[in-house]
Enzyme design. Structure first.
Site, PDB file in Angstrom:
ATOM      1  N   ALA A   4      62.820  33.890  20.867  1.00 42.94           N
ATOM      2  CA  ALA A   4      63.462  32.723  20.800  1.00 42.94           C
ATOM      3  C   ALA A   4      64.439  32.508  22.010  1.00 42.94           C
ATOM      4  CB  ALA A   4      64.727  32.693  19.532  1.00 42.94           C
ATOM      5  N   HIS A  56      63.508  38.751  19.049  1.00 48.90           N
ATOM      6  CA  HIS A  56      64.310  38.887  20.151  1.00 48.90           C
ATOM      7  C   HIS A  56      64.609  37.494  21.012  1.00 48.90           C
ATOM      8  CE1 HIS A  56      61.830  38.534  23.670  1.00 48.90           C
ATOM      9  NE2 HIS A  56      60.799  38.575  22.709  1.00 48.90           N
ATOM     10  N   CYS A  57      65.598  37.418  21.742  1.00 46.06           N
ATOM     11  CA  CYS A  57      66.092  36.166  22.576  1.00 46.06           C
ATOM     12  C   CYS A  57      66.575  36.902  23.858  1.00 46.06           C
ATOM     13  CB  CYS A  57      67.231  35.470  22.128  1.00 46.06           C
ATOM     14  SG  CYS A  57      68.667  36.223  21.608  1.00 46.06           S
ATOM     15  N   LEU A  58      67.249  36.276  24.811  1.00 43.32           N
ATOM     16  CA  LEU A  58      67.488  37.007  26.028  1.00 43.32           C
ATOM     17  C   LEU A  58      69.009  37.658  25.905  1.00 43.32           C
ATOM     18  CD1 LEU A  58      66.625  34.025  28.589  1.00 43.32           C
ATOM     19  CD2 LEU A  58      65.592  36.335  28.369  1.00 43.32           C
ATOM     20  N   GLY A  60      70.395  38.285  22.960  1.00 38.64           N
ATOM     21  CA  GLY A  60      70.455  39.047  21.656  1.00 38.64           C
ATOM     22  C   GLY A  60      71.669  38.815  20.855  1.00 38.64           C
TER      23      GLY A  60
END
Length: 74
Positions: A4, A56-58, A60
């Site tokens: 995401a 995950h994303c950048l 978190g």
């Protein structure tokens, strides 16, 4: 793997991570992530019948956590 984030390049080999979903989500309070809740929850549910999943994303902090919470609620 459920990602995401917007503006990142995923360089993982497809044979190592065959199941992946990319949601181009901005890390901004005005971005409406809720439009992806059903899609993400369904994807998580489907993958968990076969194997584990990493969400995950950048940062978190908000996007990945929000999608996992949406899965638990659904």
């Amino acid at each position: 793997m459920l990602t995401a984030a917007r503006g990142i390049t995923l360089n993982h080999p497809k044979h190592l991570i065959p199941h992946s979903l990319y949601i181009a989500a901005n890390d901004h309070e005005s971005f409406d992530l809720s439009i992806f809740f059903d899609q993400a929850a369904d994807f998580i549910s489907q993958i968990l019948t076969q194997t584990n999943i990493m969400v995950h994303c950048l940062a978190g902090v908000s996007r990945s956590v929000s999608l996992v919470i949406a899965y638990f609620i659904k």
